[in-house]
Each structure stands twice: as structure tokens, then as C-alpha cells.
Design a protein around this motif. Structure first.
Motif, short mmCIF file in Angstrom:
data_model
loop_
_atom_site.label_atom_id
_atom_site.label_comp_id
_atom_site.label_asym_id
_atom_site.label_seq_id
_atom_site.Cartn_x
_atom_site.Cartn_y
_atom_site.Cartn_z
N LEU A 184 -0.85 -7.29 -14.18
CA LEU A 184 -2.19 -7.04 -13.66
C LEU A 184 -2.57 -8.09 -12.62
O LEU A 184 -3.20 -7.77 -11.61
CB LEU A 184 -3.21 -7.04 -14.80
CG LEU A 184 -4.63 -6.59 -14.44
CD1 LEU A 184 -4.61 -5.20 -13.85
CD2 LEU A 184 -5.51 -6.63 -15.67
N THR A 185 -2.14 -9.32 -12.84
CA THR A 185 -2.40 -10.39 -11.87
C THR A 185 -1.68 -10.09 -10.56
O THR A 185 -2.22 -10.33 -9.47
CB THR A 185 -1.91 -11.74 -12.42
OG1 THR A 185 -2.51 -11.96 -13.69
CG2 THR A 185 -2.26 -12.86 -11.49
N LEU A 186 -0.49 -9.57 -10.66
CA LEU A 186 0.28 -9.22 -9.46
C LEU A 186 -0.41 -8.11 -8.68
O LEU A 186 -0.45 -8.14 -7.44
CB LEU A 186 1.69 -8.81 -9.87
CG LEU A 186 2.69 -8.61 -8.74
CD1 LEU A 186 2.94 -9.92 -8.03
CD2 LEU A 186 3.99 -8.07 -9.31
N ARG A 240 -4.46 -10.32 -3.49
CA ARG A 240 -4.94 -9.80 -2.21
C ARG A 240 -3.85 -9.80 -1.14
O ARG A 240 -3.78 -8.91 -0.31
CB ARG A 240 -6.14 -10.63 -1.72
CG ARG A 240 -7.38 -10.50 -2.58
CD ARG A 240 -7.98 -9.14 -2.55
NE ARG A 240 -8.50 -8.86 -1.22
CZ ARG A 240 -8.84 -7.65 -0.81
NH1 ARG A 240 -8.73 -6.62 -1.61
NH2 ARG A 240 -9.30 -7.46 0.40
N THR A 241 -3.00 -10.81 -1.17
CA THR A 241 -1.92 -10.87 -0.18
C THR A 241 -0.95 -9.72 -0.38
O THR A 241 -0.54 -9.07 0.59
CB THR A 241 -1.18 -12.22 -0.29
OG1 THR A 241 -2.12 -13.28 -0.19
CG2 THR A 241 -0.14 -12.36 0.78
N LEU A 242 -0.59 -9.45 -1.61
CA LEU A 242 0.30 -8.33 -1.90
C LEU A 242 -0.33 -7.00 -1.51
O LEU A 242 0.33 -6.13 -0.95
CB LEU A 242 0.68 -8.33 -3.38
CG LEU A 242 1.62 -7.20 -3.82
CD1 LEU A 242 2.97 -7.35 -3.15
CD2 LEU A 242 1.77 -7.18 -5.31
N GLN A 243 -1.62 -6.84 -1.79
CA GLN A 243 -2.32 -5.62 -1.41
C GLN A 243 -2.33 -5.44 0.11
O GLN A 243 -2.12 -4.33 0.61
CB GLN A 243 -3.75 -5.64 -1.93
CG GLN A 243 -3.88 -5.49 -3.41
CD GLN A 243 -5.32 -5.64 -3.88
OE1 GLN A 243 -6.22 -5.94 -3.11
NE2 GLN A 243 -5.54 -5.42 -5.17
N THR A 244 -2.56 -6.52 0.84
CA THR A 244 -2.58 -6.45 2.30
C THR A 244 -1.22 -6.08 2.86
O THR A 244 -1.10 -5.21 3.73
CB THR A 244 -3.04 -7.80 2.88
OG1 THR A 244 -4.31 -8.13 2.35
CG2 THR A 244 -3.12 -7.75 4.39
N ILE A 245 -0.18 -6.71 2.35
CA ILE A 245 1.17 -6.41 2.84
C ILE A 245 1.58 -4.99 2.49
O ILE A 245 2.17 -4.27 3.32
CB ILE A 245 2.18 -7.43 2.26
CG1 ILE A 245 1.93 -8.80 2.88
CG2 ILE A 245 3.62 -6.99 2.51
CD1 ILE A 245 2.73 -9.91 2.25
N ALA A 246 1.26 -4.54 1.29
CA ALA A 246 1.62 -3.18 0.87
C ALA A 246 0.88 -2.13 1.70
O ALA A 246 1.47 -1.13 2.12
CB ALA A 246 1.33 -2.99 -0.60
N SER A 247 -0.41 -2.36 1.95
CA SER A 247 -1.16 -1.38 2.75
C SER A 247 -0.71 -1.40 4.20
O SER A 247 -0.64 -0.35 4.85
CB SER A 247 -2.66 -1.63 2.63
OG SER A 247 -3.00 -2.89 3.14
N ALA A 248 -0.38 -2.57 4.74
CA ALA A 248 0.13 -2.64 6.11
C ALA A 248 1.46 -1.92 6.22
O ALA A 248 1.70 -1.20 7.20
CB ALA A 248 0.28 -4.10 6.54
N ASN A 249 2.31 -2.07 5.23
CA ASN A 249 3.60 -1.38 5.23
C ASN A 249 3.41 0.13 5.16
O ASN A 249 4.08 0.89 5.85
CB ASN A 249 4.44 -1.87 4.05
CG ASN A 249 5.85 -1.36 4.12
OD1 ASN A 249 6.33 -0.99 5.17
ND2 ASN A 249 6.53 -1.37 2.98
N PHE A 250 2.46 0.57 4.35
CA PHE A 250 2.17 2.00 4.24
C PHE A 250 1.70 2.58 5.57
O PHE A 250 2.19 3.61 6.04
CB PHE A 250 1.11 2.24 3.16
CG PHE A 250 0.60 3.65 3.12
CD1 PHE A 250 1.38 4.67 2.59
CD2 PHE A 250 -0.65 3.96 3.63
CE1 PHE A 250 0.92 5.98 2.57
CE2 PHE A 250 -1.12 5.26 3.61
CZ PHE A 250 -0.34 6.28 3.08
N PHE A 251 0.74 1.90 6.20
CA PHE A 251 0.20 2.42 7.46
C PHE A 251 1.21 2.32 8.61
O PHE A 251 1.22 3.16 9.51
CB PHE A 251 -1.10 1.71 7.82
CG PHE A 251 -2.25 2.17 6.97
CD1 PHE A 251 -2.69 3.48 7.00
CD2 PHE A 251 -2.89 1.28 6.12
CE1 PHE A 251 -3.74 3.91 6.22
CE2 PHE A 251 -3.94 1.70 5.33
CZ PHE A 251 -4.37 3.01 5.38
#
Length: 63
Positions: A2-4, A8-19
């Protein structure tokens, strides 16, 4: 775990990769559809393929 997911950094990288993936896919679909109108579409498809790969090569070189 859940911490992972709350990171916020992981969320940003994952969303940038998706887009990025979505943008490249749309770019390829639109340009390849546009290429059908040319007299020699295989040249246009080759150029699109090279232009799509070049950023990944430079990214690999620069790290």
C-alpha cells in the motif's frame, strides 16, 4: 504494498509512461493512415518507424 501504491513519484512515472505509450500509439495510427494517401506509402512508413525509434535510442545513449 500500500505504501508503494501511495508513492507520488511512482504514480507520476507510471502515469507518464501510460500517456507516452498512448501518444505514440495514436501518432503511429494517424501517420500510417495518412501514409496510405501517398504514391509510395512504404517510404513514409519507413520514415515513421525511424522517427519513432530515434528517441528511444537517444534515451538509451544518454541514460
Amino acid at each position: 504494498m500500500l505504501t508503494l501504491l501511495k508513492n507520488r513519484t511512482l504514480q507520476t512515472i507510471a502515469s507518464a509512461n501510460f500517456f507516452t505509450t498512448l501518444g505514440v500509439s495514436l501518432f503511429n495510427i494517424i501517420l500510417l493512415t495518412y501514409a496510405k494517401n501517398f504514391p509510395n506509402p512504404h517510404w513514409f512508413v519507413a520514415i515513421v518507424s525511424v522517427v519513432t525509434v530515434v528517441p528511444y535510442v537517444f534515451g538509451g545513449l544518454t541514460g
